[in-house]
Design an enzyme around this catalytic site. Structure first.
Site, PDB file in Angstrom:
ATOM      1  N   GLY A   7       0.859  -1.183   0.000  1.00  0.00           N
ATOM      2  CA  GLY A   7       0.000   0.000   0.000  1.00  0.00           C
ATOM      3  C   GLY A   7       0.893   1.230   0.000  1.00  0.00           C
ATOM      4  O   GLY A   7       1.559   1.534   1.002  1.00  0.00           O
ATOM      5  N   ALA A   8       0.957   1.896  -1.174  1.00  0.00           N
ATOM      6  CA  ALA A   8       1.827   3.077  -1.309  1.00  0.00           C
ATOM      7  C   ALA A   8       1.001   4.352  -1.231  1.00  0.00           C
ATOM      8  O   ALA A   8       1.320   5.359  -1.855  1.00  0.00           O
ATOM      9  CB  ALA A   8       2.602   3.004  -2.627  1.00  0.00           C
ATOM     10  N   ARG A  80     -10.824   6.083   6.186  1.00  0.00           N
ATOM     11  CA  ARG A  80     -12.085   6.736   6.574  1.00  0.00           C
ATOM     12  C   ARG A  80     -12.300   8.080   5.902  1.00  0.00           C
ATOM     13  O   ARG A  80     -11.354   8.808   5.651  1.00  0.00           O
ATOM     14  CB  ARG A  80     -12.053   7.027   8.084  1.00  0.00           C
ATOM     15  CG  ARG A  80     -12.231   5.835   8.936  1.00  0.00           C
ATOM     16  CD  ARG A  80     -12.656   6.262  10.315  1.00  0.00           C
ATOM     17  NE  ARG A  80     -11.529   6.717  11.146  1.00  0.00           N
ATOM     18  CZ  ARG A  80     -11.692   7.222  12.359  1.00  0.00           C
ATOM     19  NH1 ARG A  80     -12.906   7.393  12.850  1.00  0.00           N
ATOM     20  NH2 ARG A  80     -10.650   7.571  13.073  1.00  0.00           N
ATOM     21  N   VAL A 116      -1.700  -2.614   9.466  1.00  0.00           N
ATOM     22  CA  VAL A 116      -2.077  -1.229   9.768  1.00  0.00           C
ATOM     23  C   VAL A 116      -3.511  -0.948   9.305  1.00  0.00           C
ATOM     24  O   VAL A 116      -4.224  -0.131   9.879  1.00  0.00           O
ATOM     25  CB  VAL A 116      -1.093  -0.242   9.090  1.00  0.00           C
ATOM     26  CG1 VAL A 116      -1.457   1.204   9.392  1.00  0.00           C
ATOM     27  CG2 VAL A 116       0.344  -0.518   9.533  1.00  0.00           C
ATOM     28  N   HIS A 173      -8.382  -0.469  18.892  1.00  0.00           N
ATOM     29  CA  HIS A 173      -7.996   0.728  18.139  1.00  0.00           C
ATOM     30  C   HIS A 173      -9.271   1.292  17.502  1.00  0.00           C
ATOM     31  O   HIS A 173      -9.534   1.132  16.326  1.00  0.00           O
ATOM     32  CB  HIS A 173      -6.956   0.385  17.070  1.00  0.00           C
ATOM     33  CG  HIS A 173      -6.549   1.574  16.264  1.00  0.00           C
ATOM     34  ND1 HIS A 173      -5.892   2.652  16.813  1.00  0.00           N
ATOM     35  CD2 HIS A 173      -6.724   1.879  14.953  1.00  0.00           C
ATOM     36  CE1 HIS A 173      -5.682   3.554  15.869  1.00  0.00           C
ATOM     37  NE2 HIS A 173      -6.174   3.112  14.732  1.00  0.00           N
TER      38      HIS A 173
HETATM   39  P1  NAI Z   1      -4.761   5.439   0.923  1.00  0.00           P
HETATM   40  O1  NAI Z   1      -6.033   5.316   0.192  1.00  0.00           O
HETATM   41  O2  NAI Z   1      -3.987   6.696   0.827  1.00  0.00           O
HETATM   42  O3  NAI Z   1      -3.794   4.234   0.476  1.00  0.00           O
HETATM   43  C1  NAI Z   1      -4.190   2.923   0.407  1.00  0.00           C
HETATM   44  C2  NAI Z   1      -3.425   2.272  -0.719  1.00  0.00           C
HETATM   45  O4  NAI Z   1      -3.719   0.862  -0.730  1.00  0.00           O
HETATM   46  C3  NAI Z   1      -3.794   2.801  -2.109  1.00  0.00           C
HETATM   47  O5  NAI Z   1      -2.635   3.298  -2.751  1.00  0.00           O
HETATM   48  C4  NAI Z   1      -4.354   1.581  -2.823  1.00  0.00           C
HETATM   49  O6  NAI Z   1      -4.051   1.537  -4.210  1.00  0.00           O
HETATM   50  C5  NAI Z   1      -3.669   0.457  -2.069  1.00  0.00           C
HETATM   51  N1  NAI Z   1      -4.293  -0.851  -2.253  1.00  0.00           N
HETATM   52  C6  NAI Z   1      -5.604  -1.182  -2.327  1.00  0.00           C
HETATM   53  N2  NAI Z   1      -5.754  -2.496  -2.519  1.00  0.00           N
HETATM   54  C7  NAI Z   1      -4.513  -3.032  -2.545  1.00  0.00           C
HETATM   55  C8  NAI Z   1      -4.015  -4.350  -2.700  1.00  0.00           C
HETATM   56  N3  NAI Z   1      -4.835  -5.399  -2.842  1.00  0.00           N
HETATM   57  N4  NAI Z   1      -2.675  -4.523  -2.702  1.00  0.00           N
HETATM   58  C9  NAI Z   1      -1.834  -3.482  -2.563  1.00  0.00           C
HETATM   59  N5  NAI Z   1      -2.252  -2.213  -2.391  1.00  0.00           N
HETATM   60  C10 NAI Z   1      -3.573  -1.990  -2.395  1.00  0.00           C
HETATM   61  O7  NAI Z   1      -5.107   5.106   2.447  1.00  0.00           O
HETATM   62  P2  NAI Z   1      -4.196   5.436   3.735  1.00  0.00           P
HETATM   63  O8  NAI Z   1      -4.559   6.749   4.267  1.00  0.00           O
HETATM   64  O9  NAI Z   1      -2.787   5.143   3.387  1.00  0.00           O
HETATM   65  O10 NAI Z   1      -4.741   4.337   4.767  1.00  0.00           O
HETATM   66  C11 NAI Z   1      -4.476   2.973   4.551  1.00  0.00           C
HETATM   67  C12 NAI Z   1      -5.155   2.114   5.617  1.00  0.00           C
HETATM   68  O11 NAI Z   1      -4.536   2.351   6.881  1.00  0.00           O
HETATM   69  C13 NAI Z   1      -6.645   2.413   5.824  1.00  0.00           C
HETATM   70  O12 NAI Z   1      -7.358   1.209   6.015  1.00  0.00           O
HETATM   71  C14 NAI Z   1      -6.664   3.238   7.087  1.00  0.00           C
HETATM   72  O13 NAI Z   1      -7.895   3.163   7.753  1.00  0.00           O
HETATM   73  C15 NAI Z   1      -5.553   2.590   7.857  1.00  0.00           C
HETATM   74  N6  NAI Z   1      -4.967   3.398   8.935  1.00  0.00           N
HETATM   75  C16 NAI Z   1      -4.653   2.761  10.085  1.00  0.00           C
HETATM   76  C17 NAI Z   1      -4.058   3.419  11.133  1.00  0.00           C
HETATM   77  C18 NAI Z   1      -3.710   2.672  12.373  1.00  0.00           C
HETATM   78  O14 NAI Z   1      -3.369   3.288  13.371  1.00  0.00           O
HETATM   79  N7  NAI Z   1      -3.743   1.357  12.371  1.00  0.00           N
HETATM   80  C19 NAI Z   1      -3.770   4.863  11.045  1.00  0.00           C
HETATM   81  C20 NAI Z   1      -4.092   5.452   9.770  1.00  0.00           C
HETATM   82  C21 NAI Z   1      -4.690   4.721   8.752  1.00  0.00           C
END
Ligand code: NAI
Length: 306
Positions: A7-8, A80, A116, A173
């Site tokens: 996930g980039a 979200r 994550v 979380h």
């Molecule tokens: P984002 O939308 O900016 O990035 C997500 C990326 O995942 C996209 O580039 C997308 O193309 C990619 N993706 C989707 N399906 C994929 C697959 N099968 N294989 C590889 N890549 C794939 O979202 P963001 O802001 O980076 O958030 C990512 C996740 O992290 C979300 O689920 C968010 O809720 C979660 N998160 C968790 C936190 C924590 O404390 N655990 C804190 C912040 C976000």
């Protein structure tokens, strides 16, 4: 060492940036979006001569390039938008997590895995069930971030510096998160001795609502700078085999009277991942709150597709 970040997007790329800037490991960014990981990786390589780090960042759409990673961080999935809870992401992200964990494991069977993707506790459990990984090599990042938000709230309230604060946020979380004010200290003094009950409740709320507060401002997605830094912190502890204790979404197996559940608890991290779940000396109220939080995770698990 080699760290793969699946996930980039916002969180994955920010974690890569911080890991590279700290010169912790070579980073492979992988995503389904073509060009995205390659473009961001190249941008970070251009930064390399400015910041003089020596590790390399590469981008790919092919798991072969992630082979033999020491750590795999999974941030793939949707984030979200305003009005959504982390639980609303379950359906879409469960499918993504299932497809990612198998491919990532095949390429790096000996890696330590850090989930994550939200809803965190449920996604980490799903990865555990799908992968068959030993519990010490599979964890989630949530508690480091939540604790840093609690630390922020304490600093804002008391006008102190983060370096003097130790903060503990554990449990689910999500809205069921638990803060431990008695163990949250400024220069070693618990915040329960530094502020009245109302002020403690206020900083706890600021922590619990911290993620939603960011979402409300951004409108387009959720937080990524503090999450990226929190991932880098865990990576640093694992690669450096530091044995540091931090709040991590780990497999709880009897500690605190909780059986077979992934949730944030104090954990000692080292080169094999989770070395132990550390048990704090909780009073009855704190223990009850932790159990209630565990129940909220179990409620979320009930929605997990078979
Ligand atoms: P984002 O939308 O900016 O990035 C997500 C990326 O995942 C996209 O580039 C997308 O193309 C990619 N993706 C989707 N399906 C994929 C697959 N099968 N294989 C590889 N890549 C794939 O979202 P963001 O802001 O980076 O958030 C990512 C996740 O992290 C979300 O689920 C968010 O809720 C979660 N998160 C968790 C936190 C924590 O404390 N655990 C804190 C912040 C976000």
């Amino acid at each position: 060492p080699k760290v793969t970040i699946v996930g980039a997007g916002n969180v994955g790329a920010t974690a890569a940036h911080i890991i590279a800037s700290k010169n912790l490991a070579d980073v492979v960014l992988i995503d389904v979006a073509e060009g995205l990981p390659q473009g961001k990786a190249l941008d970070m390589m251009h930064m390399r001569s400015v910041e003089k780090f020596t590790v390399r960042v590469t981008g790919t759409n092919d798991y072969a390039d992630t082979r033999d990673s020491d750590i795999v961080v999974i941030t793939a999935g949707i984030a979200r938008k305003p009005g959504m809870t982390r639980e609303d992401l379950l359906g879409v992200n469960a499918g993504i997590m299932k497809s990612v964990i198998g491919q990532a494991m095949e390429a790096s069977p000996n890696a330590v895995f850090i989930c994550v993707t939200n809803p965190l506790d449920v996604m980490t459990t799903l990865a555990f069930r799908e992968s068959g990984l030993p519990a010490n090599r599979l964890m989630g990042m949530g508690g480091v971030l939540d604790s840093s938000r609690l630390s922020f709230a304490v600093c804002e309230k008391l006008g102190c510096e983060p370096a003097d604060v130790v903060a503990w946020a554990v449990g689910a979380h999500g809205e069921g998160m638990v803060c431990w004010p008695r163990f949250t200290t400024v220069d070693g003094t618990p915040i329960t001795e530094l502020m009245d009950e109302a002020a403690v409740a206020e900083v706890v709320q600021r922590c619990v609502k911290g993620g939603a507060e960011v979402v409300a401002h951004l409108k387009t997605g959720s937080a990524y700078y503090a999450p990226g830094a929190s991932i880098a912190k865990m990576v640093e502890a694992i690669l450096g085999d530091t044995h540091e204790v931090m709040s991590v979404c780990a497999h709880i197996d009897g500690q605190y009277g909780i059986e077979d559940l992934y949730m944030n608890v104090p954990v000692r991290l080292g080169k094999n991942g989770v070395e132990e779940v550390v048990e704090f000396d909780l009073n009855d109220d704190e223990l009850a709150a932790l159990h209630a939080s565990a129940d909220s995770v179990r409620a979320g698990l009930a929605n997990l597709p078979e």
